[in-house]
Design a protein around this motif. Structure first.
Motif, PDB file in Angstrom:
ATOM      1  N   GLN A 255      -9.818 -14.648  35.378  1.00  0.00           N
ATOM      2  CA  GLN A 255      -8.697 -14.212  35.732  1.00  0.00           C
ATOM      3  C   GLN A 255      -7.612 -15.212  36.107  1.00  0.00           C
ATOM      4  OE1 GLN A 255     -10.331 -12.590  39.553  1.00  0.00           O
ATOM      5  NE2 GLN A 255     -10.085 -10.282  38.712  1.00  0.00           N
TER       6      GLN A 255
ATOM      7  N   HIS B 284      -7.402 -18.160  34.358  1.00  0.00           N
ATOM      8  CA  HIS B 284      -7.191 -18.669  32.963  1.00  0.00           C
ATOM      9  C   HIS B 284      -6.231 -17.649  32.278  1.00  0.00           C
ATOM     10  CE1 HIS B 284      -7.631 -19.808  28.646  1.00  0.00           C
ATOM     11  NE2 HIS B 284      -8.057 -18.503  28.514  1.00  0.00           N
ATOM     12  N   LYS B 285      -6.622 -16.403  32.458  1.00  0.00           N
ATOM     13  CA  LYS B 285      -5.537 -15.388  31.714  1.00  0.00           C
ATOM     14  C   LYS B 285      -4.195 -15.486  32.408  1.00  0.00           C
ATOM     15  CE  LYS B 285      -7.907 -12.030  29.545  1.00  0.00           C
ATOM     16  NZ  LYS B 285      -8.950 -10.898  29.487  1.00  0.00           N
ATOM     17  N   ARG B 286      -4.090 -15.533  33.755  1.00  0.00           N
ATOM     18  CA  ARG B 286      -2.873 -15.566  34.455  1.00  0.00           C
ATOM     19  C   ARG B 286      -2.174 -16.780  34.071  1.00  0.00           C
ATOM     20  NH1 ARG B 286      -0.039 -12.755  38.150  1.00  0.00           N
ATOM     21  NH2 ARG B 286       1.165 -14.163  39.643  1.00  0.00           N
TER      22      ARG B 286
ATOM     23  N   GLU C 200      -2.431 -18.550  31.440  1.00  0.00           N
ATOM     24  CA  GLU C 200      -1.828 -18.158  29.903  1.00  0.00           C
ATOM     25  C   GLU C 200      -0.334 -17.559  30.050  1.00  0.00           C
ATOM     26  OE1 GLU C 200      -5.369 -18.212  26.698  1.00  0.00           O
ATOM     27  OE2 GLU C 200      -4.796 -16.273  27.672  1.00  0.00           O
ATOM     28  N   ARG C 201      -0.374 -16.466  30.715  1.00  0.00           N
ATOM     29  CA  ARG C 201       0.983 -15.876  30.862  1.00  0.00           C
ATOM     30  C   ARG C 201       1.974 -16.500  31.285  1.00  0.00           C
ATOM     31  NH1 ARG C 201      -1.893 -10.401  33.607  1.00  0.00           N
ATOM     32  NH2 ARG C 201      -3.285  -9.887  31.790  1.00  0.00           N
TER      33      ARG C 201
ATOM     34  N   ARG D 220       2.102  -9.516  29.423  1.00  0.00           N
ATOM     35  CA  ARG D 220       0.588  -9.576  29.038  1.00  0.00           C
ATOM     36  C   ARG D 220       0.679 -10.209  27.382  1.00  0.00           C
ATOM     37  NH1 ARG D 220      -2.859  -7.112  32.065  1.00  0.00           N
ATOM     38  NH2 ARG D 220      -2.230  -5.767  33.756  1.00  0.00           N
TER      39      ARG D 220
ATOM     40  N   ARG E 234      -0.539 -13.975  25.122  1.00  0.00           N
ATOM     41  CA  ARG E 234      -1.186 -15.189  24.978  1.00  0.00           C
ATOM     42  C   ARG E 234      -0.434 -16.131  24.334  1.00  0.00           C
ATOM     43  NH1 ARG E 234      -7.305 -14.577  23.275  1.00  0.00           N
ATOM     44  NH2 ARG E 234      -7.204 -16.769  23.806  1.00  0.00           N
TER      45      ARG E 234
END
Length: 1576
Positions: free
Chosen positions: A1026, A1028-1030, A1032-1033, A1139, A1141
């Motif tokens: 979570q 890491h994804k945030r 990236e955004r 959303r 990358r």
């Protein structure tokens, strides 16, 4: 106001010199008296009074050109020189206007005015005060003519008689010679010209006294024997007088100004304010003294020796021969002398039952009841029988002969008292007369309770009316007073006593050494002692009084004194019964209503004797209107009971002046001297005894202060006029002994303590054998050391000497003695001087208390006065400054503290005087609540240690230092943490963003963060994936929306939370440099937003990432008021992220590239940002991981702010690096739920937790009383192995200890709490971690620290300071201690600057706002010798390393690092280095209402700011206590004390005080202080 100039005025009016040889008409005199009264009651101002007086007198005075008649009159009198006829023994009464001018009583006032006129005008800074503090406490609704006064006695009066103009002939060592001249009234001319009392010899302008409104306190020439006060200003002599004073700025380089009131703050911002100009005034008043000559090398002993005042070689020494003891007349033998006092009572009671014994008066002066001797005899018998037979407990009689019984009778009921007193004597009980307690907390009532307890009193006798008036408990019984034993109260009124049977007769034995009664006295310290008087002493004292006063049977005597003790008891209860005399008892309450009442009663009853105090004579002068039809011709003796008071002479003189025309003969005034221990010591005999004429002496004050008697010759102002107190008592031996040490006999011209040996004195202090031996069993010895007699002498506590004709003179009491720098001063004398400064206008009823307190090994004089309710601030300040000058010039002594309190608020003694010891107690406890205070430590404290001065050119070189250490066997102070093992995977360096990506792949669902809200529930959480994804955004937003380039700086303005962490990694992914910034506080934008703006600008951020809410706030209207909102860079919110990358994640080319910026405001108010490279970031995480043993399976709880330093690293970096789970507790949430952090620790069974001092303090204060409630909620802290306080300061040992103590009940191990240490150059130097020995504590000598030395001492030794080790040194960190000046290494246990070398040092300042050049060497500096290769960073903190006996994990001996404090914060004062925290700790301890304290210096003055947690009237109590404690413990003089509201002292997120912000606020006058006191 009782103390009044009337005595002086009347002298002037009624004794015109030859120039005005006519008497004033009666109506003029009456008008003058009325004027006097108006002035005394405050109905007319001093100015109006003088004008009207001048008008009345002008027809009777030939005008002198251009001089105000009222002034001229005084000069006339002063110049007149008159020859008094040499008095022969037969014809002693003198003509009314032939009294010797030299003893004129109003001269003191003149002397004081003359002294004041000498001072030229110079401004002093007036204390500033918030308006609300000015509201005076209410004065009691109606106040009698006076409840008053300055002494512990029932009152007293202004002593104008002290000062007389000098005699022209020289002092002669032969005392007899000068005394005789004075006494015979030889024609000594008074000062020959009206200008004699003014230097320069020219006639002074009429208004010169009026001109010195606010005179200069310090500019006057100090006498030679005052050593120069310490240098406090650091200003040069020249700049004192320059028009533009040079004030050195705080940073050390002087800056000139164009204008004195424009000053600069530490950052060079000019301040034009009221405060700074006041400080400038203060500096101008503190003259810089000359530096003492220096020895070749500065020998710097640890014991900073206080300056011992060297005795002045020129001081006067006694030159007379050794005195020989004085023998009183032998006690006469009378044939029918009774064998005991009770035998007289029986004789008169049976033979003359109708003969009057005592007449009691009511408040209107009417006779209410006359007790006859018959009645006294029968009523006393009834009471005696009842006490012995009718009081029982459990069938045992309650009282046995010899038991002590308290007598509690009001002052208006002498009849009941007398019956009770003799009833007890007949029953062979021991009466202990005491005052009626009015409230449960009377001044001194606790000590009375102690006396009753120690005497074993169980029964108190009282009257019905009095018993009804006593405070009651709920049960209806008399309340138990504080400190009193349980008493049975027995009412002695007729209906409660029974008639004895016919066959019962009280035993009447011959006087023996059994105790007859106990009289109480209060000592200087306030303790109460009971003096036991035996039957034999009681009888022989009556015998001696009868002989000395020539009492005869059936005489009438009026008594105004308290009949329960002292002269009132001796004359009006005991000696009167011995001689069947008739006593007219005048109650104090009647005197308050009608001060003339006693004189009227003398007239009505044709009384032969009157027993009064000076106060009573003085009051009667004020009520002159009703004096017409009075005759005092019947008086053969007017006994002045306090004739030993130096000011009684003026009352006697003034009284005689007025009443001589009413038949009062001068020779009937008989002053006497007495003390509770020795009873009557001396009394002037009535005229019919053919005794030598009375004597007077004009003594030099400065001689008296050295304990010698000198007739005053040249010093016109400081003299004391005293009268004799007659001859020694019959049958007594009197001698004078040295006050201190062995009781050697004094020389004839030396002042000492009078001692008496006779059968008429007290026997002992009840139950105090040690003190009894010192006082009652003194054996005076001759200079050769042989005792003068085998009979012991009793010390009377009167200071005096024996004059010619064997007359006894008293110049003061031991209780009022103040020894300041070896010179003696008498409290009463100082009171008189203070009262002579415009008494009418200002002091309420003349109520002034003077006492001394011991500060820094010397006595310091404190003057406390009640001010009139209508006095203004300016009045009081002016009065205070004039009192200081007057005391300085007349007594040559400085006043340490002058305090004014609202009218009627000082504790009162039983008869309305001031209770001195209680006042002193309140002063020292900070419970006096003054409304104005002026402290003058700069002028008084002259025994400070010499300032430390470093020698130029004698600095020890580096080489000799090394050799010195080697010779001493010291190792160089150097230590390091564990070696960091080589990288786990040798080939490649891991960047933080790589670690996060790797974790997102390897353990995607592993939870890294849990954020708790105030309720303790999880507000949000983030797993590796979570996060890491945030991130990236966020990176996408930065690149696409923000169009940012690699290396751009981005400000992250977020509340503590997961958004902040994700945005941080988003920046790293996008190749930007993040800067975390604390968001502005919505309720406090004005102060918090400019800091945000400054960090954004200084860090050169091109973009701000934040939430929508904060984004709105940054651009709001309120924000626009604080900063320029148009200049914000691009602001992006991250609430709704796309959303998407990023195409690729940025990878830095080398680990030395910048990873992030860490901005923080230091405690000295400097905003400093440091650069953290990727290499340093990873090294930091690795060190912390090793020290705390962090693994993915671990949980840690963090309650810190995430914006800078170690707090930021623990929030944002460590979890990602080590993989452990962090439970995040935002500190702000604790404001709504204090137990949040500890509950979370317990709930998640956390082993390692971090917090800040402010959190620890919140828990200690907020949860201290709730540990039980927490236990019931199952909060258990036994899981905690280490709880670390993240700090950049010396460990706060008291806080950590109290935290451990409080939460021990919840299972917290006492070993768990420890601290960390980091600073700007390296955010984590020490951290306790999980392994390794417990933190150690050492005690160092605070005085040695000031000299930059470490001296280890035992716990509890004086001046010891506990220091706790700051945690273990982290792996990979090397620490060395270097000399701040030579940059050379220091030995073990030496104080120096902590230098650090480690892979996670910051690489440099990004910018230091305002001071770039100064800090260039902070990050890369090398030792000047020894290991000159290693690059070190300077932490800016002082500390030392000490090798302990403990072993660390690697088996080596453990080196402990102790941090003492920040170098930037230290105060350089008097050549020594002080840490503010030490001074602050002392100050906080000094009073319970001080919540917080901060100190800083301004132009070499120490400024102490205290937060008052309590009512505002306590604000001024703090001034003296703060000054005292800093003097005592740190040898520093406080320059300014500022009292503010709680919360004013700014504190940063780490809980550190922002002293420089505070200083700037003070100088810019922004603190809204309750009170600012400028110490002189």
């Amino acid at each position: 106001m009782a103390e009044r100039g009337s005595a002086g005025l009347l002298t002037v009016v009624l004794e015109p010199g030859p120039a005005v040889a006519m008497t004033l008409p009666a109506e003029v005199r009456e008008k003058l008296a009325e004027l006097e009264l108006e002035l005394s009651e405050g109905d007319i101002t001093q100015k109006g009074y003088e004008k009207k007086r001048g008008k009345l007198l002008s027809p009777y005075i030939p005008q002198i050109q251009g001089v105000d008649p009222s002034l001229q009159l005084e000069h006339r009198i002063q110049t007149s020189s008159q020859a008094a006829p040499v008095g022969s023994k037969q014809n002693k009464s003198r003509a009314p206007n032939a009294r010797d001018e030299r003893f004129r009583s109003d001269l003191h006032t003149e002397a004081v005015q003359a002294a004041l006129a000498k001072y030229k005008e110079r401004k002093m800074p007036m204390p500033s005060k918030r308006r609300s503090v000015l509201v005076q406490s209410s004065v009691e609704a109606c106040t009698p003519p006076d409840t008053s006064s300055a002494s512990e006695d029932e009152g007293s009066l202004r002593r104008q008689g002290r000062i007389a103009s000098s005699t022209p002939y020289q002092a002669h060592p032969n005392v007899e010679h000068w005394f005789n001249r004075v006494i015979q009234g030889s024609s000594t001319s008074s000062s020959a010209s009206s200008t004699s009392s003014h230097p320069g010899g020219r006639p002074h302008a009429a208004n010169s006294a009026a001109n010195t409104v606010l005179a200069d306190l310090m500019a006057h020439t100090h006498l030679d024997n005052h050593s120069a006060p310490p240098d406090v200003t650091g200003l040069s002599e020249r700049s004192m007088h320059a028009e533009r004073p040079q004030v050195a700025s705080v940073r050390g380089h002087p800056r000139g100004f164009n204008h004195a009131s424009v000053m600069e703050t530490g950052d060079g911002v000019p301040v034009n304010s009221r405060v700074s100009s006041k400080i400038q005034q203060l500096l101008n008043t503190l003259k810089r003294p000359k530096r003492p000559p220096l020895r070749e090398f500065f020998v710097d002993d640890f014991e900073e020796l206080l300056d011992v005042q060297q005795p002045d070689p020129n001081q006067p020494k006694p030159e007379g021969t050794q005195m020989s003891p004085l023998e009183g007349d032998p006690l006469g033998v009378v044939t029918n002398w009774p064998p005991a006092l009770l035998a007289s009572l029986q004789r008169w009671g049976t033979m003359y039952p109708k003969s009057p014994c005592l007449t009691a008066l009511d408040n209107a002066g009417k006779a209410v009841y006359t007790l006859t001797y018959g009645k006294l005899w029968t009523r006393s018998q009834k009471l005696a029988y009842t006490l012995l037979n009718k009081l029982s407990s459990r069938n045992e009689p309650l009282l046995r002969p010899g038991d002590r019984v308290a007598l509690v009778f009001p002052n208006n009921d002498p009849v009941m008292f007398m019956v009770a007193f003799y009833g007890c004597l007949l029953a062979e009980l021991v009466p202990v007369p005491i005052e009626v307690p009015l409230t449960r907390k009377d001044a001194g009532s606790q000590q009375i309770g102690f006396l009753l307890g120690s005497c074993g009193v169980t029964l108190a006798l009282t009257t019905d009316a009095c018993q009804k008036g006593l405070p009651k408990a709920q049960t209806g019984e008399v309340a138990t007073f504080k400190g009193w034993p349980r008493l049975l109260w027995f009412v002695t009124d007729g209906k409660h006593v029974v008639k004895p049977p016919k066959d019962w007769h009280p035993p009447i034995r011959d006087a023996s050494n059994e105790i007859a009664y106990i009289e109480y006295k209060t000592s200087k310290e306030g303790s109460t002692m009971g003096i036991t008087i035996s039957h034999a002493a009681m009888l022989s004292h009556c015998h001696a009084l009868t002989q000395a006063c020539g009492y005869t049977e059936g005489e009438t005597i009026t008594n105004v004194l308290d009949f329960k003790r002292d002269a009132g008891l001796w004359h009006a209860v005991l000696a009167s019964v011995m001689n069947r005399m008739h006593v007219i008892s005048i109650p104090y309450s009647l005197m308050k209503v009608n001060p003339l009442s006693w004189i009227q009663k003398v007239h009505t009853y044709k009384a032969r004797v009157a027993v009064v105090k000076s106060r009573d004579m003085h009051w009667s002068l004020l009520a002159q209107r009703d004096q017409r039809d009075i005759s005092l011709i019947s008086l053969r003796m007017l006994i002045v009971a306090d004739g030993a008071n130096p000011w009684s002479i003026s009352s006697c003189d003034a009284f005689l002046n007025v009443f001589q025309s009413r038949g009062l003969r001068p020779e009937v005034i008989c002053p006497c001297a007495s003390s509770p221990e020795s009873m009557t010591v001396a009394i002037r005999r009535p005229p019919e005894m053919g005794i030598p004429p009375p004597g007077k002496a004009v003594l030099s004050m400065s001689g008296l202060s050295h304990g010698v008697i000198r007739v005053d010759t040249e010093e016109k102002l400081s003299v004391l006029t005293v009268q004799d107190v007659g001859q020694a008592m019959p049958g007594a031996r009197v001698c004078v002994v040295r006050v201190e040490g062995t009781p050697y006999l004094c020389q004839t011209d030396e002042v000492g303590e009078i001692c008496v040996s006779s059968g008429t004195i007290g026997v002992a202090y009840y139950g105090l054998p040690g003190m009894t031996k010192n006082i009652f069993e003194t054996i005076p010895v001759t200079s050769s050391g042989s005792p003068i007699s085998d009979r012991p002498f009793t010390r009377t506590s009167l200071m005096g000497f024996i004059g010619p004709d064997n007359l006894v003179f008293v110049v003061g009491k031991m209780d009022g003695l103040m020894v300041v720098s070896g010179r003696r001063h008498n409290a009463d004398d100082v009171v008189a001087t203070a009262l002579a400064v415009e008494p009418m206008k200002f002091v309420y009823r003349g109520r002034i208390a003077v006492f001394s307190v011991s500060v820094l090994h010397d006595e310091r004089i404190v003057v406390v006065a009640e001010q009139r309710p209508d006095a203004s601030e300016e009045d009081s300040f002016q009065w205070m400054s004039r009192v200081l000058q007057a005391i300085d010039s007349i007594h040559q002594v400085g006043v340490y503290c002058l305090a004014l309190v609202p009218a009627n608020t000082l504790p009162k003694a039983p008869l309305g005087g001031i209770h001195i010891s209680e006042t002193k107690q309140r002063f020292l406890e900070g419970a006096l609540h003054p409304c104005n205070v002026l402290m003058c430590p700069h002028t008084c404290v002259t025994n400070l240690p010499k300032p430390r001065q470093k020698q130029p050119g004698t600095e020890v070189g580096p080489a000799s230092m090394i050799v010195g250490n080697l010779v001493a066997g010291k190792r160089i102070a150097q230590a390091c943490g564990r070696d960091v093992a080589q990288l786990e995977d040798n080939d490649q360096f891991l960047y933080m963003q790589d670690v996060l990506q790797w974790r997102a792949q390897a353990t995607p669902d592993h939870p890294l963060f849990l954020l708790l809200n105030a309720k303790g529930t999880v507000a949000s959480a983030a797993s590796c994936l979570q996060l890491h994804k945030r991130a990236e955004r966020v990176a996408v937003v930065l690149m696409e929306k923000g169009r940012l380039n690699t290396g751009d700086h981005v400000a992250l303005v977020y509340p503590p939370g997961i958004d902040l962490i994700a945005s941080f990694y988003g920046c790293l992914y996008a190749g930007c440099v993040p800067v975390t910034v604390r968001p502005p506080h919505p309720q406090n934008l004005a102060t918090t937003l400019p800091t945000v703006k400054m960090i954004v600008e200084v860090s050169k951020s091109v973009c701000i990432l934040t939430t929508q809410a904060i984004m709105k706030l940054l651009k709001s209207k309120e924000a626009a008021a604080a900063v320029d909102v148009k200049t914000w860079p691009l602001v992006l919110d991250t609430d709704d992220l796309p959303r998407k990358r990023p195409l690729q994640i940025y990878k830095p080319p080398t680990p030395e590239m910048l990873a992030y910026l860490d901005f923080s405001v230091s405690t000295t108010g400097i905003l400093a940002g440091v650069k953290m490279s990727h290499a340093a970031t990873s090294a930091l995480c690795r060190s912390i991981k090793l020290q705390c043993e962090l693994y993915p399976s671990r949980q840690i709880a963090i309650c810190l702010d995430p914006y800078c330093g170690l707090g930021f690293a623990l929030w944002c970096l460590c979890s990602v690096y080590s993989g452990h789970q962090s439970i995040l507790v935002p500190p702000l949430e604790l404001e709504t739920n204090v137990s949040l952090w500890l509950s979370a620790v317990s709930q998640y069974k956390v082993r390692v937790t971090f917090c800040s001092y402010s959190i620890m303090e919140m828990c200690t204060k907020g949860l201290g009383a709730q540990t039980e409630a927490l236990r019931l909620r199952n909060v258990n802290l036994s899981c905690v192995r280490t709880c670390m306080v993240v700090a950049e300061e010396r460990p706060r040992i008291t806080l950590t200890q109290s935290f451990s103590k409080i939460f021990k009940d919840l299972g917290l191990s006492p070993r768990a709490v420890s601290t960390t240490f980091g600073c700007r150059v390296n955010v984590a130097i020490c951290l306790q971690g999980t392994a390794g020995p417990d933190p150690t504590t050492v005690y160092v000598d605070m005085r040695a620290l000031r000299h930059d030395r470490v001296r280890l001492v035992e716990r509890g030794s004086p001046h010891s300071l506990p220091l706790m080790e700051s945690g273990k040194i982290l792996p990979g960190v090397k620490v060395i201690i270097a000399n701040t000046e030579t940059k050379g290494p220091l030995g073990d246990s030496h104080l120096g600057e902590v230098w650090v070398s480690s892979p996670h040092n910051a690489t440099g300042y990004y910018t230091v706002y305002g001071e770039e050049a100064l800090h260039a060497d902070h990050f890369n500096t090398k030792l000047s010798f020894g290991d000159t290769q290693t690059v070190w960073a300077r932490t800016g903190y002082l500390g030392f390393l000490r090798r302990t006996e403990l072993t660390d994990a690697s088996g080596e001996r453990h080196d402990a690092l102790y941090v003492v404090g920040s170098l930037d914060e230290t105060l350089e004062l008097r050549g020594m280095r002080y840490h503010p925290i030490d001074i602050e700790t002392s100050v906080i301890r000094s009073h319970k209402s001080i919540a917080e304290c901060a100190v800083f210096t301004w132009t070499n003055l120490l400024v102490v700011v205290v937060e008052l947690e309590g009512p505002e009237q306590e604000a001024l109590d703090l001034v003296a206590l703060v000054t005292n404690v800093v003097l005592e413990e740190h040898y520093l003089i406080v320059g300014v004390v500022v009292v503010v509201d709680p919360g004013v002292i700014p504190i940063n997120s780490r809980g550190e005080k922002q002293r420089m912000h505070l200083r700037d606020g003070f100088l810019a006058d922004q603190l809204d202080p309750i009170y600012v006191a400028y110490n002189m």
